[in-house]
Motif scaffolding. Structure first.
Motif, short mmCIF file in Angstrom:
data_model
loop_
_atom_site.label_atom_id
_atom_site.label_comp_id
_atom_site.label_asym_id
_atom_site.label_seq_id
_atom_site.Cartn_x
_atom_site.Cartn_y
_atom_site.Cartn_z
N UNK A 120 0.87 -1.19 0.00
CA UNK A 120 0.00 0.00 0.00
C UNK A 120 0.90 1.23 0.00
N UNK A 121 0.73 2.08 -1.00
CA UNK A 121 1.54 3.30 -1.11
C UNK A 121 0.78 4.47 -0.49
N UNK A 122 1.28 4.97 0.60
CA UNK A 122 0.60 6.09 1.27
C UNK A 122 0.50 7.32 0.38
N UNK A 130 -2.13 6.58 -2.01
CA UNK A 130 -3.38 6.26 -1.34
C UNK A 130 -4.06 5.02 -1.88
N UNK A 131 -3.26 4.05 -2.36
CA UNK A 131 -3.87 2.85 -2.92
C UNK A 131 -2.90 1.66 -2.87
N UNK A 132 -3.51 0.46 -2.97
CA UNK A 132 -2.72 -0.76 -3.09
C UNK A 132 -2.17 -0.88 -4.51
N UNK A 133 -1.06 -1.61 -4.64
CA UNK A 133 -0.46 -1.81 -5.95
C UNK A 133 -0.34 -3.32 -6.22
N UNK A 139 -6.86 -5.05 5.26
CA UNK A 139 -7.80 -5.75 4.39
C UNK A 139 -7.82 -5.17 2.98
N UNK A 140 -7.90 -6.06 1.98
CA UNK A 140 -8.02 -5.67 0.57
C UNK A 140 -9.43 -5.98 0.10
#
Length: 538
Positions: free
Chosen positions: A185-187, A190-193, A221-222
């Motif tokens: 998760x990249x702060x 603001x999203x998962x990669x 959680x995803x």
């Protein structure tokens, strides 16, 4: 004659980063299958050239786990034993060193009849042979195979090729692949990669292996939409992409996976003739609940020299948690380095109990002696394991007339070597696999705290050491009050000692942590926690 397929194989690979929990994922799937009544075993493949884990630095590789038959293995075998509640043999840990050694030995003996020995087929064939030898030992229903490292590692390639061949030879209905990856998760964004997982899966597929299940590790959680994206780009069924976010306890992972119906998925994929039933994990769920208790709590100090890496003492940590949960308390575990000029007295004052673990070498030994002295002076429950037991004997001797008592491991010219090397070890020069290793019988003396803990006189425990209590000082130290509460059956080797006039101070030469289970805490650890709980109330 057509071969009858009996054993099913589940192969677990890892991608993106190391240390993402392949071992826990493997053990958790094994726990689910065990709850269904299946006979399950596990194999850990370590692609390093070391023959075993015996000479690996704990800072680099964590704890060395010892099997009952005396093999020094990767710590993941400890997870397998604790989750599956089985005893694994040493051959369950396959290394590149073991594979190449056996192939070269066969070549030197003329076993290949003049062939040019190559990675394919000779190395890959030997890998498959070692896997099948494990499954044939006890006619297992399912064998879990965890491949260490990360897909793309050069050293893993022969193993991936062998596992690809294994699937073709055993039949795709009997072999499935589970790929464990990390979704960062990249702060800033603001999203998962998911791109790292896509590339990792692509790398695996380039080796001819299509994963049947992708387990997506994450810190939180995803959502289903993102899991659907992984399924789409990695060509895996949506139901076969499972998210396992960080859990409060590793023992929760089987419950998380079963909630995602991974048990049913496995049963369907490899054609197991059983009915998946999540209710059969109810006993495990109760164990997990017992581990979640917040109060009352006790604080246990582990005083050792590898405290910067908790995995160096992972079986001890888990054993303390098992024992604490069994008596209804929470164990707060703190680590204190013994490799200092002077132990932190304020930190020691916070401990309701002190545990001194095993280790090798002189570094940090004097700090362990200081911890023993503190426990004696303050009546703090004390548990010494292996070198911890030897530190108890050494400090007791120093307090009772032998001021320069020490272990001959650190000095060959001692006046009073109360700890000395076993005679059969003195002729050995190599370091690897030369210790007293594996399970040995022990005779417990009735009327001791050790007997109260075990409730029996004949036990069996696992060892990993070269040095022993020096019998030249046995009578003298006993006359000073030292209690010898356990010996080898022939009464020659001292296995367990106790301090007199102390609430609870036991040292054992063996490693009881290797036999503790969430559902069956080790008797010594349970007795230790009971003493700590009583001490904390006073």
């Amino acid at each position: 004659m057509e071969r009858i397929f009996l054993t099913k194989y589940i192969i677990i690979t890892g991608g993106v980063v190391s240390s993402i929990g392949k071992g826990i994922t493997s053990a958790s799937m094994g726990r689910i299958l065990r709850s269904y009544g299946l006979k399950v075993s596990a194999i850990k493949i370590d692609p390093y050239l070391n023959w075993d884990s015996g000479t690996l630095n704990p800072y680099q590789h964590g704890e060395v786990f010892v099997t009952h038959d005396g093999m020094e293995t990767d710590l993941d075998l400890g997870h397998y034993e604790r989750f599956l509640d089985v005893e694994l043999e040493g051959f369950a840990n396959i290394t590149t060193g073991k594979v190449y050694e056996s192939v070269i030995k066969k070549e030197r003996e003329g076993g290949y009849l003049g062939e040019c020995v190559q990675v394919i087929p000779h190395i890959t064939n030997r890998i498959k042979e070692m896997i099948r030898e494990t499954s044939e030992k006890k006619d297992y229903d399912v064998v879990l195979i965890e491949l260490g490292g990360t897909v793309g590692d050069i050293e893993s390639q022969p193993f991936l090729e062998a596992l690809r061949q294994l699937r073709n030879e055993e039949g795709s209905k009997n072999v499935m692949f589970v790929h464990v990856t990390f979704i960062p998760y990249l702060n800033a964004a603001g999203e998962f990669k998911t791109k790292p997982t896509q590339h990792s899966t692509k790398e695996l597929r380039s080796m001819g292996i299509n994963p049947d299940v992708i387990v997506c590790r994450s810190q939180v959680h995803i959502d289903d939409a993102l899991l659907g994206k992984v399924a789409h780009f990695c060509d895996v069924d949506v139901d076969a992409v499972v998210n396992t976010p960080d859990a409060g306890s590793i023992y929760e992972v089987p419950l998380v996976l079963e909630e995602k119906k991974i048990g049913q998925l496995i049963v369907n994929r490899i054609g197991l003739d059983i009915e998946a039933d999540s209710s059969k994990l109810d006993d495990w769920a109760r164990i997990v609940d017992s581990l979640k208790i917040d109060s009352p709590s006790v604080t246990i100090g582990i005083v050792g020299k590898y405290v910067e890496l908790e995995d160096a003492y992972i079986s001890i940590r888990e054993s303390l948690q098992h024992a604490a949960a069994s008596i209804g308390v929470k164990a707060n575990i703190e680590y204190l380095s013994s490799d200092v000029d002077e132990l932190d007295a304020d930190a020691m004052a916070n401990f309701d109990g002190i545990l001194i673990p095993g280790g090798f070498g002189e570094r940090g030994f004097e700090g362990k002696l200081d911890a023993v002295e503190y426990a004696i002076q303050n009546n703090v429950p004390l548990f010494g394991i292996c070198l911890g037991m030897q530190s108890m004997v050494t400090q007791f001797a120093r307090r009772n007339g032998y001021a320069d008592a020490n272990s001959s491991e650190f000095d060959d010219n001692l006046t009073h070597p109360v700890i000395d090397m076993m005679e059969e070890q003195k002729k050995i020069k190599n370091m690897g696999g030369t210790m007293r290793l594996g399970s040995y019988d022990c005779k417990i003396v009735e009327g001791t705290k050790t007997f109260e803990a075990y409730g029996e006189t004949d036990i069996e425990e696992r060892h990993r050491h070269r040095y022993e209590f020096n019998n030249d000082y046995r009578k003298e130290l006993q006359d000073k009050g030292l209690i010898i509460s356990g010996t080898s059956p022939d009464d020659f080797l001292v296995e367990i000692v106790e301090f007199p006039n102390h609430p609870w101070a036991i040292g054992c030469q063996f490693h009881p942590e290797f036999k503790s289970r969430p559902n069956r805490p080790h008797p010594l650890f349970k007795s230790f926690l009971e003493a700590i709980n009583e001490y904390s109330k006073n």
